[in-house]
Design an enzyme around this catalytic site. Sequence first.
Site, short mmCIF file in Angstrom:
data_model
loop_
_atom_site.label_atom_id
_atom_site.label_comp_id
_atom_site.label_asym_id
_atom_site.label_seq_id
_atom_site.Cartn_x
_atom_site.Cartn_y
_atom_site.Cartn_z
CB ILE A 60 1.94 36.79 34.29
CG1 ILE A 60 1.76 37.06 35.80
CG2 ILE A 60 2.22 38.11 33.56
CD1 ILE A 60 2.97 37.64 36.49
N PRO A 61 -0.22 35.34 31.57
CG PRO A 61 -2.41 35.00 30.81
CD PRO A 61 -1.60 35.30 32.04
CG HIS A 62 3.89 36.94 28.61
ND1 HIS A 62 3.82 36.30 29.85
CD2 HIS A 62 5.15 36.71 28.17
CE1 HIS A 62 4.97 35.73 30.11
NE2 HIS A 62 5.80 35.95 29.11
CB CYS A 63 2.28 35.51 22.99
SG CYS A 63 1.10 36.64 22.25
CD GLN A 109 6.69 40.04 26.81
OE1 GLN A 109 6.59 40.45 25.67
NE2 GLN A 109 6.49 38.78 27.11
#
Length: 155
Positions: A60-63, A109
Amino acid sequence: MSQLFVRTGIAFSGCQHALAHIGETMLAKGVVRDTYPAALLEREAAFPTGIALERHAVAIPHCEARHAVSPAIYLIRPDSPVWFQRADDDGEVAVSLIIALIVDNPAAQLTLLRRLFGKLQDPEVLDALLQAPDAELATRFEQTILAPEPCARAS
């Protein structure tokens, strides 16, 4: 409400390739700022997102929200598993589903991450996403992950 982008029928040489693809694609879709691709790579290096579940693994890539223009989810079901560093830093996992989150609100988020973790703990949910025909993947994801929970009736 997040836009949902879905991609199947794609292969990656590794997680760096997958992350670069996510950055370029989301930039082309206009949902992220030009700082997003580098921020995504940097965050993954510092805080890996590979998660081993009961039968499969997901990433679950995110920034940070400041790199987003508008909320989106990019769901990728690669042709073959992609190796990601585990979130718990215990080696690597072969990821069968990549769920990139683009969120413009940090509180949202956290809520979305909790919902994803909760739903993906159910092996049946993940199996359904992995086995769905390409044309049905977006609908299946919306129904199983994004649809609001029915309210419990008070007795």
